[in-house]
Design an enzyme around this catalytic site. Structure first.
Site: not given
Length: 413
Positions: A93, A96, A156
């Site tokens: 993640s 992101k 997230s």
């Protein structure tokens, strides 16, 4: 011009009691992640063996059991210490950060507005299982861009990331092309994105150095939205979720950025901290637990702030050199710094400066024009440079004076 030497006095700072423990593996992360970012929670993986690190500091940095890690000075972008910084690894993640950065840049440019509505397609929708991190956007619903941005950064959310990707580029595949173009622009040379979330893909990779470059761009270019990265929780659709960055709860100097985890990527964390006017960025990739990524980050920040300091090689508004000007009404112009300048160096080391002026400078010269640079080095290693600008206008001489100057040059006068 002879180099100038400045003695830097060490600055002693206090670390809050209990913030650091004797061993890098013995910290308590009171707000560790409650669920894996992209995969079902599993038993912690065995710790990676520490990899060889590089730094300019005698004695070397701490040994961290992560597959790759890096410490960067925010102001200069200089890597202060690293281990395996350029190996492309699964970023989970941490991906992101690029997704949120593109949203922030679209907001800055006016392509997006904070209250624009983003639709949640079947493809973007999270089905409510515990196998992935979600903002829990209802299917076929709409959410504002600013809520989507918080859902990406704080929660997230895979659903938020996919929804905004489709909104901006028509598809997640199209958005990945935008991500890769931006990575190339920023100089992220060991990164390739396949999606907006960080879900595993054999071709989806990023290096520790590249992720630090991206974090630096977010802090520098997204000032209006960077405070979101420090928010500890966000409630949407009646569901409140906490930020998984444990250091936001234990270290008041930490104000971002992002966690990540998949079975393939291990536990990852990119963090920024500012103490006594110096901001450092850390990247930890592929360590074995949520606590370990927090512990190792604390260790790295403590070591960085303890071994480096800010220095001001030249005070603002100081004339650094006098540049020769050809074919002007005057022969020289003063050169000074364009703005306040500092560098990050190992504590106690001297800083030397040298000046490089543009050769063959000719009138007209405008006040504020860049006419050279000053370079700083410490212990023989370059640590920064800054532009020098003209402190006055220099008008071009008339024809007769220019002719005389040409003749004088021919005869070496």
């Amino acid at each position: 011009m002879q180099p100038k030497t400045f003695s830097i006095l060490p600055v002693v700072f206090a670390i809050a009691a209990g913030a650091l423990a004797p061993s890098s593996m013995s910290f308590a992360a009171s707000h560790a992640a409650k669920r894996a970012t992209h995969a079902k929670p599993t038993a912690d993986a065995p710790a990676s063996a520490p990899v060889a690190a590089q730094t300019a500091v005698a004695g070397g940095p701490p040994a961290l059991p992560a597959k790759a890690w890096l410490l960067m000075d925010f102001d200069s972008g200089e890597v202060l210490a690293s281990a395996n910084p350029d190996e492309p690894l699964p970023p989970a993640s941490l991906t992101k950060m690029m997704t949120s950065f593109l949203v922030e840049q679209a907001l800055r440019s006016g392509k997006l507005k904070k209250e624009d509505l983003v639709s949640v397609s079947q493809n973007a929708w999270c089905r409510g299982s515990s196998t992935e991190s979600c903002m829990y956007l209802p299917l076929n619903s709409q959410a504002t861009v600013i809520d989507i941005l918080r859902g990406i950064i704080i929660q997230s959310g895979n659903d938020a990331s996919k929804a905004i990707a489709e909104h901006l580029a028509g598809s997640e595949e199209g958005f990945a092309k935008l991500m890769n173009a931006e990575a190339q622009r920023l100089g992220m040379t060991h990164t390739h994105f396949m999606n907006a979330t960080g879900l595993p893909d054999p071709e989806h990779k990023a290096s520790a150095r590249d992720l630090a470059i991206l974090a630096r761009a977010i802090i520098r270019d997204s000032a209006d939205y960077y405070p979101i990265y420090a928010e500890r929780e966000f409630k949407y659709n009646g569901i409140k979720q906490g930020n998984r960055n444990a250091l936001l709860y234990t270290d008041p100097t930490v104000d971002g950025l992002k966690t990540g985890h998949t079975q393939e990527a291990g536990y990852c964390l990119v963090t920024s901290s500012k103490r006594n006017g110096m901001r450092l960025i850390t990247v930890i990739l592929n360590t074995n637990s949520a606590q370990a990524r927090a512990d190792e980050t604390r260790t790295l920040l403590g070591w960085g702030f303890g071994n480096f300091e800010k220095a001001t090689p030249i005070q603002p508004n100081t004339v650094v050199a006098t540049a020769k000007v050809n074919f002007g009404k005057v022969d020289t112009v003063a050169a000074a710094l364009a703005s306040p300048w500092s560098v990050t160096v190992p504590r106690g080391q001297q800083v030397h400066t040298s000046v490089q002026l543009k050769p063959g400078l000719e009138a007209p010269v405008a006040k504020g024009a860049v006419i050279g640079k000053v370079v700083a080095d410490s212990n023989g290693k370059p640590v920064g440079e800054a532009p020098l600008i003209a402190q006055a206008d220099v008008e071009r001489a008339g024809l007769m004076l220019r002719t005389w100057q040409h003749v004088a040059k021919l005869f070496g006068k």
